[in-house]
Design a protein around this motif. Sequence first.
Motif, mmCIF file in Angstrom:
data_model
loop_
_atom_site.group_PDB
_atom_site.id
_atom_site.type_symbol
_atom_site.label_atom_id
_atom_site.label_comp_id
_atom_site.label_asym_id
_atom_site.label_seq_id
_atom_site.Cartn_x
_atom_site.Cartn_y
_atom_site.Cartn_z
ATOM 1 N N THR A 4 40.864 34.007 36.866
ATOM 2 C CA THR A 4 40.700 35.019 35.369
ATOM 3 C C THR A 4 39.631 35.174 34.733
ATOM 4 O O THR A 4 38.980 34.104 34.815
ATOM 5 C CB THR A 4 41.806 34.259 34.373
ATOM 6 O OG1 THR A 4 40.662 33.056 33.789
ATOM 7 C CG2 THR A 4 43.183 34.172 35.016
ATOM 8 N N ASN A 6 37.926 36.585 32.365
ATOM 9 C CA ASN A 6 37.784 35.257 30.586
ATOM 10 C C ASN A 6 36.912 33.920 30.457
ATOM 11 O O ASN A 6 35.819 33.679 30.609
ATOM 12 C CB ASN A 6 38.531 35.280 29.922
ATOM 13 C CG ASN A 6 39.839 35.887 29.926
ATOM 14 O OD1 ASN A 6 38.431 37.380 29.473
ATOM 15 N ND2 ASN A 6 40.734 36.372 29.642
ATOM 16 N N TYR A 7 37.048 33.973 31.976
ATOM 17 C CA TYR A 7 36.352 32.782 32.491
ATOM 18 C C TYR A 7 36.379 32.884 34.263
ATOM 19 O O TYR A 7 35.784 31.529 34.556
ATOM 20 C CB TYR A 7 37.863 30.728 32.515
ATOM 21 C CG TYR A 7 38.931 31.604 31.742
ATOM 22 C CD1 TYR A 7 39.071 30.647 30.670
ATOM 23 C CD2 TYR A 7 40.214 32.621 32.021
ATOM 24 C CE1 TYR A 7 40.513 31.394 29.996
ATOM 25 C CE2 TYR A 7 41.417 32.566 31.758
ATOM 26 C CZ TYR A 7 41.347 32.172 30.529
ATOM 27 O OH TYR A 7 42.765 32.025 29.930
ATOM 28 N N MET A 14 44.115 41.225 29.804
ATOM 29 C CA MET A 14 42.844 41.128 28.850
ATOM 30 C C MET A 14 41.806 41.708 29.220
ATOM 31 O O MET A 14 40.821 41.685 28.253
ATOM 32 C CB MET A 14 42.524 39.355 28.608
ATOM 33 C CG MET A 14 41.903 38.608 27.684
ATOM 34 S SD MET A 14 42.842 38.358 26.016
ATOM 35 C CE MET A 14 43.605 36.933 26.427
ATOM 36 N N ALA B 57 47.564 45.326 26.354
ATOM 37 C CA ALA B 57 47.182 43.656 25.792
ATOM 38 C C ALA B 57 48.725 43.600 25.440
ATOM 39 O O ALA B 57 48.773 42.374 25.000
ATOM 40 C CB ALA B 57 46.280 43.487 25.215
ATOM 41 N N ILE B 61 50.194 40.576 26.970
ATOM 42 C CA ILE B 61 49.676 39.235 26.256
ATOM 43 C C ILE B 61 50.543 38.240 25.529
ATOM 44 O O ILE B 61 50.837 39.085 24.226
ATOM 45 C CB ILE B 61 48.601 38.825 26.595
ATOM 46 C CG1 ILE B 61 47.606 39.659 26.892
ATOM 47 C CG2 ILE B 61 47.610 37.888 25.770
ATOM 48 C CD1 ILE B 61 46.120 40.259 27.274
ATOM 49 N N ARG B 77 49.196 30.067 32.414
ATOM 50 C CA ARG B 77 49.601 29.422 34.096
ATOM 51 C C ARG B 77 47.837 28.564 33.926
ATOM 52 O O ARG B 77 47.902 27.492 34.733
ATOM 53 C CB ARG B 77 47.506 30.740 34.308
ATOM 54 C CG ARG B 77 48.349 32.016 34.696
ATOM 55 C CD ARG B 77 47.342 33.187 35.579
ATOM 56 N NE ARG B 77 46.808 33.579 34.040
ATOM 57 C CZ ARG B 77 45.983 34.477 34.749
ATOM 58 N NH1 ARG B 77 44.861 34.934 35.002
ATOM 59 N NH2 ARG B 77 45.113 35.205 33.108
ATOM 60 N N TRP B 99 38.231 29.282 26.985
ATOM 61 C CA TRP B 99 37.649 29.558 27.464
ATOM 62 C C TRP B 99 36.679 29.680 27.527
ATOM 63 O O TRP B 99 36.258 29.856 29.357
ATOM 64 C CB TRP B 99 36.804 31.345 27.095
ATOM 65 C CG TRP B 99 38.901 32.421 27.114
ATOM 66 C CD1 TRP B 99 39.500 31.838 27.977
ATOM 67 C CD2 TRP B 99 38.945 33.430 26.710
ATOM 68 N NE1 TRP B 99 40.451 32.657 27.619
ATOM 69 C CE2 TRP B 99 40.000 33.536 26.293
ATOM 70 C CE3 TRP B 99 37.843 34.217 26.224
ATOM 71 C CZ2 TRP B 99 41.286 35.387 26.573
ATOM 72 C CZ3 TRP B 99 38.591 36.056 26.122
ATOM 73 C CH2 TRP B 99 39.926 36.323 25.781
ATOM 74 N N GLU B 102 36.515 26.234 30.383
ATOM 75 C CA GLU B 102 36.750 26.966 31.332
ATOM 76 C C GLU B 102 35.931 27.786 32.572
ATOM 77 O O GLU B 102 35.536 27.387 33.768
ATOM 78 C CB GLU B 102 38.084 27.817 31.401
ATOM 79 C CG GLU B 102 39.379 27.528 31.646
ATOM 80 C CD GLU B 102 39.766 26.351 32.412
ATOM 81 O OE1 GLU B 102 39.730 26.743 33.087
ATOM 82 O OE2 GLU B 102 40.608 24.972 32.030
ATOM 83 N N ARG B 103 34.335 28.283 31.096
ATOM 84 C CA ARG B 103 33.167 28.812 32.281
ATOM 85 C C ARG B 103 32.884 27.760 32.785
ATOM 86 O O ARG B 103 32.157 27.975 33.612
ATOM 87 C CB ARG B 103 33.047 29.557 31.334
ATOM 88 C CG ARG B 103 33.555 31.298 31.247
ATOM 89 C CD ARG B 103 32.352 32.497 30.808
ATOM 90 N NE ARG B 103 31.817 31.535 29.674
ATOM 91 C CZ ARG B 103 33.192 32.154 28.119
ATOM 92 N NH1 ARG B 103 33.891 32.570 27.939
ATOM 93 N NH2 ARG B 103 32.134 30.998 26.584
#
Lengths: 208, 208
Positions: A4, A6-7, A14, B57, B61, B77, B99, B102-103
Amino acid sequence: MSQTSNYGRDDGPMDQLIRAFANLPGLGPRSARRIALHLLSRKDSAMKPLAHALDHAAETIRTCSACGNLDMADPCRVCQDTSRNARTLCVVSGVSDLWAIERTGAYKGRYHILGGLLSALDGIGPQDLRIASLLERVRHDGFDEIILALAATVDGQATAHYITDRLHGNNSGNQAVKITRLAHGIPVGGDLDYLDDGTIATALKSRA
Amino acid sequence: MSQTSNYGRDDGPMDQLIRAFANLPGLGPRSARRIALHLLSRKDSAMKPLAHALDHAAETIRTCSACGNLDMADPCRVCQDTSRNARTLCVVSGVSDLWAIERTGAYKGRYHILGGLLSALDGIGPQDLRIASLLERVRHDGFDEIILALAATVDGQATAHYITDRLHGNNSGNQAVKITRLAHGIPVGGDLDYLDDGTIATALKSRA
Ligand SMILES: [Zn+2]
Ligand SMILES: [Zn+2]
């Protein structure tokens, strides 16, 4: 999860939402993410009202075929308002400049919106602006005075110069039209839309 | 014309659109006007895609009932990903912090999103955050380690302190849970979401 964007790399609803916001003027990826999260955690109080406002505005607001203003009516309310002076025309670059002048309450004539300024750098020529319709309108309607309320920038002054030449040169009937510009009070290099109301009102009153 | 609140007092679709944008985080009346004009002059290329992205969205979402993340799936997820370490839980204030972590790619466990931080000033108490569900989740699922990845601010540290007390005090079964915090690398007073990935990754690795 690593799929995804966003990450990671995905392109779900999104990501589409964030990208749509990031494309708006003044917003970048970070502010777009903040806004998307703000909306998604307030679907009823913020997200749906915004979606509805977008749909409603897209359906009801159109470009005035006379002056180029945005309004629910065509001709717009400025063009329809018979209490306004139909002998004075104020030429502005964009709708936000019209709004800025209206907020001052210092002007009660008509408008013509060019939709930009001539720019050699950006490759914007006369045919990209509403200049032909301005000349036609002046020829057809007749005005005592045309105020070129354009920014005190290179592009703004080049545009004013070009319009003055066309108005005086094209048609001998226009020789009588008085062409004025906003006077002292506009900071050199300043965009009209960023000025306070008092400065704009002063510049209008002392136009020459 | 004096009745329209872009220049006056009206409340038409244009005003509603501008107000909806002005209410978004980081935007004010002036930037909202710029955005509204940008969209209205690009209905097909910008306004309709944004409206569609909002609708899409809003429909697809939802909030993950387990961790509080925003995703198309519930559980999200992250929660569904069985390759992730189910024995480690990372507690964050908001989705944007998830996020941000996660990045970095430096964390492969689970998350729990509080939905804010305790704040005496803003009147935000434990009942306003997803703390009860955190305690319940820890009690039910069992974790080896809980990382309190909260901002190095007064509110962030007060929230971490409160959660630590509740986890250790409430239930003797939780005495064994190792509770860690993000380590050196977070600038004091800095929000997690504004840090570069390297700083966050370093702070994660040297957590204690
Ligand atoms: Zn009009
Ligand atoms: Zn989840």
